[in-house]
Design an enzyme around this catalytic site. Sequence first.
Site, PDB file in Angstrom:
ATOM      1  N   GLU A  79      -9.736  -2.225   5.287  1.00  0.00           N
ATOM      2  CA  GLU A  79     -10.377  -1.936   6.554  1.00  0.00           C
ATOM      3  C   GLU A  79     -11.630  -2.806   6.754  1.00  0.00           C
ATOM      4  O   GLU A  79     -12.179  -3.344   5.780  1.00  0.00           O
ATOM      5  CB  GLU A  79     -10.786  -0.459   6.609  1.00  0.00           C
ATOM      6  CG  GLU A  79      -9.630   0.519   6.433  1.00  0.00           C
ATOM      7  CD  GLU A  79      -8.768   0.674   7.687  1.00  0.00           C
ATOM      8  OE1 GLU A  79      -8.644  -0.300   8.462  1.00  0.00           O
ATOM      9  OE2 GLU A  79      -8.224   1.763   7.885  1.00  0.00           O
ATOM     10  N   HIS A 123      -7.217  -5.083  10.083  1.00  0.00           N
ATOM     11  CA  HIS A 123      -6.922  -4.853   8.675  1.00  0.00           C
ATOM     12  C   HIS A 123      -5.589  -5.486   8.272  1.00  0.00           C
ATOM     13  O   HIS A 123      -4.677  -5.627   9.076  1.00  0.00           O
ATOM     14  CB  HIS A 123      -6.980  -3.357   8.313  1.00  0.00           C
ATOM     15  CG  HIS A 123      -5.828  -2.518   8.794  1.00  0.00           C
ATOM     16  ND1 HIS A 123      -5.992  -1.226   9.229  1.00  0.00           N
ATOM     17  CD2 HIS A 123      -4.494  -2.754   8.898  1.00  0.00           C
ATOM     18  CE1 HIS A 123      -4.814  -0.727   9.569  1.00  0.00           C
ATOM     19  NE2 HIS A 123      -3.884  -1.645   9.375  1.00  0.00           N
ATOM     20  N   ASP A 133       0.816  -1.207   0.000  1.00  0.00           N
ATOM     21  CA  ASP A 133       0.000   0.000   0.000  1.00  0.00           C
ATOM     22  C   ASP A 133       0.857   1.268   0.000  1.00  0.00           C
ATOM     23  O   ASP A 133       2.073   1.218   0.159  1.00  0.00           O
ATOM     24  CB  ASP A 133      -0.935   0.013   1.218  1.00  0.00           C
ATOM     25  CG  ASP A 133      -0.263  -0.484   2.494  1.00  0.00           C
ATOM     26  OD1 ASP A 133       0.951  -0.243   2.652  1.00  0.00           O
ATOM     27  OD2 ASP A 133      -0.945  -1.113   3.316  1.00  0.00           O
ATOM     28  N   ASN A 164      -7.652  -3.234  14.309  1.00  0.00           N
ATOM     29  CA  ASN A 164      -9.014  -3.502  13.853  1.00  0.00           C
ATOM     30  C   ASN A 164      -9.066  -4.693  12.896  1.00  0.00           C
ATOM     31  O   ASN A 164     -10.107  -4.974  12.306  1.00  0.00           O
ATOM     32  CB  ASN A 164      -9.626  -2.263  13.197  1.00  0.00           C
ATOM     33  CG  ASN A 164      -8.867  -1.830  11.949  1.00  0.00           C
ATOM     34  OD1 ASN A 164      -7.883  -2.461  11.545  1.00  0.00           O
ATOM     35  ND2 ASN A 164      -9.318  -0.760  11.307  1.00  0.00           N
TER      36      ASN A 164
END
Length: 241
Positions: free
Chosen positions: A143, A138, A67, A136
Amino acid sequence: MRIIRAKDYDKLSKKAASIIASQVILNPESVLGLATGSTPIGTYRELVRMYNEGIISFKDIITFNLDEYYGLDKGDKQSYSYFMYDKLFNYIDISKNNINIPNGKTDDIQRECHGYENKIKKSGGIDLQLLGIGKNGHIGFNEPDLKFEALTHLVKLDKETIDSNSRFFSSIEEVPKMAISMGIKTIMHSKKIILLASGEEKGKVIYEMIYGKITPKLPASVLQLHPDVTVIVDKEAGYML
């Protein structure tokens, strides 16, 4: 899914680096998927040491990063391009032509994402993908959502991700709100996957990733379906296992 419990972060980093080094030695033309963030820094440091000692060479290795922040120039000190050169690429013999990182300053996001996917396909796919994991759940910047995004795409970052990443910036206002990320399908097509987790704050999500329900609300849970995943945790991140 293979789980390795390392005594501490240093042992975690050495174990991850040894697996990557084995891949490079066995196939000197391997395609590696690379991650950023604080967790893989020790792994990259160990790979640089192995290179300096003549154990491995990256001369014919191809890399694809997971990313990049959308809106940041590759020369920006907070960009993942800068991170990769600062932590790894500047210190090994990899060809700059073999380094692939999404262009965060693209003026055509669709073309950038499609082009990135095509480059991965033309290279023969990713042989070994290194991953971290967010609190979380990811992986990359995929996400929690109602569905899995398949291919490389533009992501709106969750507040929790922005808050977490703000430690790298002068203020939370400076943290980019969007990023370009490989999709879940792209990651899952990797032949091998290594996921690293360090610190007690990752303990709960690691447990849920391994033993919980497969759901896009916890993106890393999809790794339960991959045939060759190695999860390396230090003592703190593995406290619930």
